[in-house]
Design a protein around this motif. Structure first.
Motif, mmCIF file in Angstrom:
data_model
loop_
_atom_site.group_PDB
_atom_site.id
_atom_site.type_symbol
_atom_site.label_atom_id
_atom_site.label_comp_id
_atom_site.label_asym_id
_atom_site.label_seq_id
_atom_site.Cartn_x
_atom_site.Cartn_y
_atom_site.Cartn_z
ATOM 1 N N ALA A 96 0.817 -1.216 0.000
ATOM 2 C CA ALA A 96 0.000 0.000 0.000
ATOM 3 C C ALA A 96 0.848 1.262 0.000
ATOM 4 O O ALA A 96 0.430 2.306 -0.547
ATOM 5 C CB ALA A 96 -0.928 0.001 1.207
ATOM 6 N N ALA A 156 -11.405 7.199 -5.028
ATOM 7 C CA ALA A 156 -11.809 5.944 -4.399
ATOM 8 C C ALA A 156 -10.631 4.980 -4.307
ATOM 9 O O ALA A 156 -10.517 4.216 -3.345
ATOM 10 C CB ALA A 156 -12.951 5.315 -5.202
ATOM 11 N N SER A 157 -9.743 5.028 -5.300
ATOM 12 C CA SER A 157 -8.586 4.124 -5.270
ATOM 13 C C SER A 157 -7.667 4.450 -4.108
ATOM 14 O O SER A 157 -7.108 3.549 -3.473
ATOM 15 C CB SER A 157 -7.815 4.210 -6.592
ATOM 16 O OG SER A 157 -7.298 5.528 -6.799
ATOM 17 N N HIS A 158 -7.510 5.764 -3.814
ATOM 18 C CA HIS A 158 -6.647 6.141 -2.697
ATOM 19 C C HIS A 158 -7.249 5.675 -1.371
ATOM 20 O O HIS A 158 -6.516 5.218 -0.482
ATOM 21 C CB HIS A 158 -6.440 7.655 -2.666
ATOM 22 C CG HIS A 158 -5.430 8.100 -1.650
ATOM 23 N ND1 HIS A 158 -4.079 7.891 -1.807
ATOM 24 C CD2 HIS A 158 -5.577 8.713 -0.436
ATOM 25 C CE1 HIS A 158 -3.438 8.359 -0.762
ATOM 26 N NE2 HIS A 158 -4.319 8.864 0.075
ATOM 27 N N ILE A 159 -8.561 5.776 -1.246
ATOM 28 C CA ILE A 159 -9.230 5.283 -0.050
ATOM 29 C C ILE A 159 -9.002 3.782 0.085
ATOM 30 O O ILE A 159 -8.819 3.255 1.192
ATOM 31 C CB ILE A 159 -10.736 5.609 -0.093
ATOM 32 C CG1 ILE A 159 -10.946 7.129 -0.033
ATOM 33 C CG2 ILE A 159 -11.477 4.925 1.045
ATOM 34 C CD1 ILE A 159 -12.387 7.551 -0.199
ATOM 35 N N GLY A 160 -8.979 3.087 -1.040
ATOM 36 C CA GLY A 160 -8.724 1.653 -1.009
ATOM 37 C C GLY A 160 -7.337 1.330 -0.486
ATOM 38 O O GLY A 160 -7.161 0.393 0.298
ATOM 39 N N TRP A 161 -6.327 2.115 -0.896
ATOM 40 C CA TRP A 161 -4.966 1.905 -0.399
ATOM 41 C C TRP A 161 -4.887 2.223 1.086
ATOM 42 O O TRP A 161 -4.185 1.546 1.841
ATOM 43 C CB TRP A 161 -3.971 2.760 -1.182
ATOM 44 C CG TRP A 161 -3.823 2.346 -2.615
ATOM 45 C CD1 TRP A 161 -4.104 3.116 -3.728
ATOM 46 C CD2 TRP A 161 -3.381 1.080 -3.108
ATOM 47 N NE1 TRP A 161 -3.865 2.401 -4.862
ATOM 48 C CE2 TRP A 161 -3.415 1.143 -4.522
ATOM 49 C CE3 TRP A 161 -2.975 -0.101 -2.498
ATOM 50 C CZ2 TRP A 161 -3.039 0.070 -5.320
ATOM 51 C CZ3 TRP A 161 -2.602 -1.168 -3.290
ATOM 52 C CH2 TRP A 161 -2.632 -1.082 -4.678
ATOM 53 N N GLN A 162 -5.611 3.258 1.508
ATOM 54 C CA GLN A 162 -5.655 3.574 2.936
ATOM 55 C C GLN A 162 -6.277 2.420 3.729
ATOM 56 O O GLN A 162 -5.795 2.053 4.810
ATOM 57 C CB GLN A 162 -6.466 4.853 3.165
ATOM 58 C CG GLN A 162 -5.789 6.120 2.668
ATOM 59 C CD GLN A 162 -6.672 7.343 2.872
ATOM 60 O OE1 GLN A 162 -7.889 7.286 2.692
ATOM 61 N NE2 GLN A 162 -6.065 8.448 3.260
ATOM 62 N N ALA A 163 -7.341 1.841 3.186
ATOM 63 C CA ALA A 163 -8.004 0.717 3.854
ATOM 64 C C ALA A 163 -7.057 -0.469 3.969
ATOM 65 O O ALA A 163 -7.089 -1.213 4.957
ATOM 66 C CB ALA A 163 -9.261 0.320 3.083
ATOM 67 N N LEU A 164 -6.178 -0.637 2.978
ATOM 68 C CA LEU A 164 -5.227 -1.737 3.017
ATOM 69 C C LEU A 164 -4.252 -1.573 4.190
ATOM 70 O O LEU A 164 -3.872 -2.560 4.833
ATOM 71 C CB LEU A 164 -4.463 -1.802 1.692
ATOM 72 C CG LEU A 164 -3.957 -3.179 1.245
ATOM 73 C CD1 LEU A 164 -5.095 -4.181 1.181
ATOM 74 C CD2 LEU A 164 -3.266 -3.061 -0.111
#
Length: 264
Positions: A96, A156-164
């Motif tokens: 991430a 949304a993709s950046h939020i996904g990396w944060q969630a990772l």
């Protein structure tokens, strides 16, 4: 009583040194990982880090004549810890950090302290959560949330990396509590050596399957980051962390996650 006083003082000094190690060293690793994955593929980079660290610790454990895993139960635990505390924790976070800034990653990982405190209350060795302790943890988490709250629109993709990164923190907390409850009769250095060798192997295998090998470059900066993480971020800090868990409550040891962002 006179003989006990120096022993107690020595233990306190060792505990203080172990806390300083995980506070300072792990705080710096977010930046070093971020620099490393700029030039080296993430899974092979993380796998190389832990394979090197595990090899170094294995030599030390043999020299210290520490006990290694011997039976099926102990090896099952080692496989579990290598997945939870290496592959699904650090490996996921390393992946991430290709897309998340180091200081932001450290702030997101601060939630690990809350996970450890909550999960650490479960089981026969669980610690009691006091009202003051819960309030302090929630206050710390609220402060972290304010710091990472986006000031502008994020994809949304950046939020996904944060969630990772958050998932990696949760996996670490689960591994921490499992380790505390397992009470394995394995030497602390030997435990980390085996865990890192297995975890590094899973990450390296994942990198090969993902086709990262053609992207590998013998870049001096990336290799220097790998060596720093292997020696200090893994061999030294992981050993200090697992040793601390034998002498300090898990929720107190987990406070490293609140200190790391200041260093990062």
């Amino acid at each position: 009583m006179t003989a006990a006083a120096p022993a107690d003082r020595n233990l306190r000094l060792r505990i203080t040194a172990a806390y300083a190690t995980i506070y300072l060293v792990w705080g710096s690793t977010f930046l070093v990982i971020r620099l490393g994955v700029r030039t080296l593929p993430p899974l092979l980079f993380a796998g190389g880090r832990f394979l090197l660290a595990g090899s170094l610790l294995a030599v030390v454990a043999v020299a210290l004549r520490e006990r290694f895993p011997r039976n099926a139960r102990e090896w099952r635990y080692m496989l579990l810890f290598s997945l939870v505390m290496i592959s699904l924790s650090n490996g996921v976070s390393t992946f991430a950090l290709q897309h998340v800034n180091s200081n932001e990653g450290a702030l997101l990982a601060a939630g690990t302290a809350l996970w450890i405190a909550g999960l650490g209350a479960i089981g026969p060795k669980g610690h009691k959560l006091t009202a003051g302790g819960i309030a302090g943890l929630l206050l710390g988490l609220a402060g972290v949330a304010l710091l990472v709250w986006p000031r502008e629109t994020v994809s949304a993709s950046h939020i996904g990396w944060q969630a990772l990164v958050l998932v990696g923190g949760l996996m670490w907390a689960i591994g921490t509590v499992l380790y505390r409850n397992a009470a394995l009769p394995i030497g602390p250095v030997a435990f980390n050596a085996v865990m890192m060798l297995l975890g590094g192997a899973w990450l390296a295998l994942g990198g090969l399957v993902a086709g990262e090998l053609p992207r590998w470059r013998w870049h001096p900066g990336g290799l220097l980051a790998l060596v720093y993480l292997a020696v200090f971020g893994s061999a030294l800090a992981y050993t200090a962390y697992t040793w601390l868990l034998k002498y300090q409550p898990a929720d107190r040891v987990g406070t490293f996650a609140y200190v790391n962002p200041a260093i990062a």
